[in-house]
Design an enzyme around this catalytic site. Structure first.
Site, PDB file in Angstrom:
ATOM      1  N   SER A   1       0.852  -1.193   0.000  1.00 20.34           N
ATOM      2  CA  SER A   1       0.000   0.000   0.000  1.00 20.34           C
ATOM      3  C   SER A   1       0.881   1.234   0.000  1.00 20.34           C
ATOM      4  O   SER A   1       1.613   1.498   0.962  1.00 20.34           O
ATOM      5  CB  SER A   1      -0.891   0.012   1.246  1.00 20.34           C
ATOM      6  OG  SER A   1      -1.401   1.318   1.437  1.00 20.34           O
TER       7      SER A   1
ATOM      8  N   HIS B   1      -1.043  -1.256  -4.475  1.00 14.72           N
ATOM      9  CA  HIS B   1      -2.315  -0.945  -3.809  1.00 14.72           C
ATOM     10  C   HIS B   1      -2.394   0.561  -3.550  1.00 14.72           C
ATOM     11  O   HIS B   1      -1.532   1.133  -2.883  1.00 14.72           O
ATOM     12  CB  HIS B   1      -2.406  -1.731  -2.499  1.00 14.72           C
ATOM     13  CG  HIS B   1      -3.720  -1.605  -1.796  1.00 14.72           C
ATOM     14  ND1 HIS B   1      -4.825  -2.366  -2.106  1.00 14.72           N
ATOM     15  CD2 HIS B   1      -4.108  -0.793  -0.782  1.00 14.72           C
ATOM     16  CE1 HIS B   1      -5.829  -2.048  -1.320  1.00 14.72           C
ATOM     17  NE2 HIS B   1      -5.429  -1.077  -0.492  1.00 14.72           N
TER      18      HIS B   1
ATOM     19  N   ASP C   1      -4.596   3.645  -2.087  1.00 16.76           N
ATOM     20  CA  ASP C   1      -5.686   3.967  -1.160  1.00 16.76           C
ATOM     21  C   ASP C   1      -6.231   5.358  -1.429  1.00 16.76           C
ATOM     22  O   ASP C   1      -5.571   6.364  -1.167  1.00 16.76           O
ATOM     23  CB  ASP C   1      -5.186   3.863   0.285  1.00 16.76           C
ATOM     24  CG  ASP C   1      -5.009   2.427   0.712  1.00 16.76           C
ATOM     25  OD1 ASP C   1      -5.949   1.633   0.529  1.00 16.76           O
ATOM     26  OD2 ASP C   1      -3.920   2.085   1.222  1.00 16.76           O
TER      27      ASP C   1
ATOM     28  N   MET D   1      -8.907   8.087  -0.428  1.00 15.63           N
ATOM     29  CA  MET D   1      -9.751   8.446   0.728  1.00 15.63           C
ATOM     30  C   MET D   1     -10.339   9.828   0.511  1.00 15.63           C
ATOM     31  O   MET D   1      -9.642  10.756   0.086  1.00 15.63           O
ATOM     32  CB  MET D   1      -8.914   8.435   2.004  1.00 15.63           C
ATOM     33  CG  MET D   1      -8.235   7.104   2.264  1.00 15.63           C
ATOM     34  SD  MET D   1      -7.398   7.090   3.848  1.00 15.63           S
ATOM     35  CE  MET D   1      -6.660   5.453   3.831  1.00 15.63           C
TER      36      MET D   1
ATOM     37  N   HIS E   1      -8.209   1.129  -4.284  1.00 15.43           N
ATOM     38  CA  HIS E   1      -9.153   0.913  -3.186  1.00 15.43           C
ATOM     39  C   HIS E   1      -9.854   2.238  -2.892  1.00 15.43           C
ATOM     40  O   HIS E   1      -9.258   3.141  -2.313  1.00 15.43           O
ATOM     41  CB  HIS E   1      -8.342   0.398  -1.977  1.00 15.43           C
ATOM     42  CG  HIS E   1      -9.146   0.151  -0.749  1.00 15.43           C
ATOM     43  ND1 HIS E   1      -8.548  -0.103   0.477  1.00 15.43           N
ATOM     44  CD2 HIS E   1     -10.483   0.116  -0.523  1.00 15.43           C
ATOM     45  CE1 HIS E   1      -9.483  -0.280   1.375  1.00 15.43           C
ATOM     46  NE2 HIS E   1     -10.660  -0.150   0.818  1.00 15.43           N
TER      47      HIS E   1
ATOM     48  N   MET F   1     -12.065   4.404  -0.929  1.00 20.62           N
ATOM     49  CA  MET F   1     -12.739   4.626   0.352  1.00 20.62           C
ATOM     50  C   MET F   1     -13.462   5.959   0.235  1.00 20.62           C
ATOM     51  O   MET F   1     -13.012   6.993   0.732  1.00 20.62           O
ATOM     52  CB  MET F   1     -11.713   4.621   1.492  1.00 20.62           C
ATOM     53  CG  MET F   1     -11.213   3.207   1.807  1.00 20.62           C
ATOM     54  SD  MET F   1      -9.646   3.180   2.690  1.00 20.62           S
ATOM     55  CE  MET F   1      -8.519   3.266   1.312  1.00 20.62           C
TER      56      MET F   1
ATOM     57  N   MET G   1     -11.513  -6.141   5.065  1.00 19.78           N
ATOM     58  CA  MET G   1     -10.731  -5.171   5.838  1.00 19.78           C
ATOM     59  C   MET G   1     -10.417  -5.760   7.215  1.00 19.78           C
ATOM     60  O   MET G   1     -11.308  -6.232   7.925  1.00 19.78           O
ATOM     61  CB  MET G   1     -11.513  -3.864   6.035  1.00 19.78           C
ATOM     62  CG  MET G   1     -11.707  -3.027   4.786  1.00 19.78           C
ATOM     63  SD  MET G   1     -10.191  -2.515   3.946  1.00 19.78           S
ATOM     64  CE  MET G   1      -9.311  -1.635   5.236  1.00 19.78           C
TER      65      MET G   1
ATOM     66  N   ASP H   1      -6.641  -6.530   4.043  1.00 24.28           N
ATOM     67  CA  ASP H   1      -6.009  -5.202   4.079  1.00 24.28           C
ATOM     68  C   ASP H   1      -6.109  -4.610   5.479  1.00 24.28           C
ATOM     69  O   ASP H   1      -7.209  -4.391   5.989  1.00 24.28           O
ATOM     70  CB  ASP H   1      -6.737  -4.300   3.061  1.00 24.28           C
ATOM     71  CG  ASP H   1      -6.136  -2.907   2.948  1.00 24.28           C
ATOM     72  OD1 ASP H   1      -5.095  -2.644   3.560  1.00 24.28           O
ATOM     73  OD2 ASP H   1      -6.731  -2.086   2.214  1.00 24.28           O
TER      74      ASP H   1
HETATM   75  C1  DX5 Z   1      -6.430   1.413   5.420  1.00 22.54           C
HETATM   76  C2  DX5 Z   1      -5.886   1.176   4.027  1.00 22.54           C
HETATM   77  C3  DX5 Z   1      -4.804   0.158   3.997  1.00 22.54           C
HETATM   78  C4  DX5 Z   1      -3.606   0.541   4.822  1.00 22.54           C
HETATM   79  C5  DX5 Z   1      -2.645  -0.597   4.944  1.00 22.54           C
HETATM   80  O1  DX5 Z   1      -7.478   2.299   5.383  1.00 22.54           O
HETATM   81  O2  DX5 Z   1      -6.911   0.716   3.171  1.00 22.54           O
HETATM   82  O3  DX5 Z   1      -4.442  -0.170   2.661  1.00 22.54           O
HETATM   83  O4  DX5 Z   1      -2.952   1.655   4.316  1.00 22.54           O
HETATM   84  O5  DX5 Z   1      -1.574  -0.180   5.718  1.00 22.54           O
HETATM   85  P1  DX5 Z   1      -1.007  -1.069   6.927  1.00 22.54           P
HETATM   86  O6  DX5 Z   1      -0.510  -2.332   6.323  1.00 22.54           O
HETATM   87  O7  DX5 Z   1       0.069  -0.213   7.490  1.00 22.54           O
HETATM   88  O8  DX5 Z   1      -2.149  -1.310   7.882  1.00 22.54           O
HETATM   89 ZN    ZN Z   2      -6.380  -0.267   1.209  1.00 22.52          ZN
END
Ligand code: DX5
Ligand code: ZN
Length: 222
Positions: free
Chosen positions: A7, A32, A34, A36, A65, A67, A136, A174
């Site tokens: 990630s 990956h 993220d 947000m 991903h 969010m 998750m 994840d």
């Molecule tokens: C959380 C994210 C993950 C996260 C993973 O909201 O979707 O992808 O960044 O990071 P670690 O492995 O540090 O929990």
């Molecule tokens: Zn993620």
């Protein structure tokens, strides 16, 4: 087969292209990403222009991903930017079946993520339509959180349902993944392991961290 998806949330954002090339050279199977929105989750990260920039830096599959609330508004933008896998949260989609169909029509692989408290039953009528389910193992929003152990029986129950239906659906996990729990989630049936802190924060370098996660995951599944 186990795939490792670092990630980039835990990467140095000032050097994202270099960081992406480095993890792929170190053995990452997916990148990956993220996304947000500051609404579905409290944190705010990146959007399609950054995904487009990442696309230029690697040929590795971009595992995006989302969010965000109402992700339908941005599916085409993320696919145009180069997303290969597009994950939406079941909790954020009013018409989940429609959203999954839209991702497939755009030519990306559809995946649905479930928060730790969300039951597997929300997938009962869409499981056949998915390339992957993301379980998750933290509440989404931040990297570096602690793994929630209830994800393990949830992955196992999902794997047995996928087998019962004779599907080829991947299970991604994840949040808080590290060498100590990689074997547990893989044995339960996860095939794609996301890791942020365990890779970008590793003292021995990215290649060693990715190799260790893979070895731990694969050694306990044989
Ligand atoms: C959380 C994210 C993950 C996260 C993973 O909201 O979707 O992808 O960044 O990071 P670690 O492995 O540090 O929990
Ligand atoms: Zn993620």
């Amino acid at each position: 087969m186990i795939r490792i998806a670092p990630s980039i949330l835990s990467a140095d954002f000032g050097r994202l292209a270099d960081e992406t090339r480095a993890i792929v050279a170190a053995g990452a199977d997916y990148v990956h990403v993220d996304v947000m929105d500051g609404c579905f989750v409290p944190n705010l990260t990146i959007g399609p222009p950054v995904v487009a920039a990442l696309r230029k830096s690697t040929k590795a599959p971009l595992d995006v991903h989302l969010m965000m609330v109402d992700p339908d508004r941005y599916l085409d933008a993320f696919v145009a930017a180069g997303a290969d896998i597009l994950t939406v949260h079941a909790e954020a989609c009013t018409h989940l079946h429609r959203t999954i169909s839209a991702i497939t029509k755009l030519g990306a692989l559809p995946c649905v993520a479930l928060n730790p408290a969300t039951p597997l039953t929300v997938l009962d009528y869409v499981l056949e339509d998915l390339a992957m389910v993301l379980v998750m193992s933290v509440n989404p929003g931040f990297g570096g959180q602690s793994f929630i152990p209830a994800a393990v029986p949830k992955i196992a129950a999902l794997r047995s349902e996928i087998q019962r239906r004779s599907l080829a659906t991947e299970i991604e996990v994840d949040g808080g993944i590290n060498p100590d729990n990689a074997g547990d989630v893989a044995r339960a049936g996860a095939t794609v392991l996301v890791a942020g802190n365990a890779i970008f924060g590793a003292e021995g370098g990215y290649a060693a961290a990715i190799a260790e996660l893979r070895t731990r995951a694969e050694s306990l599944t044989v």
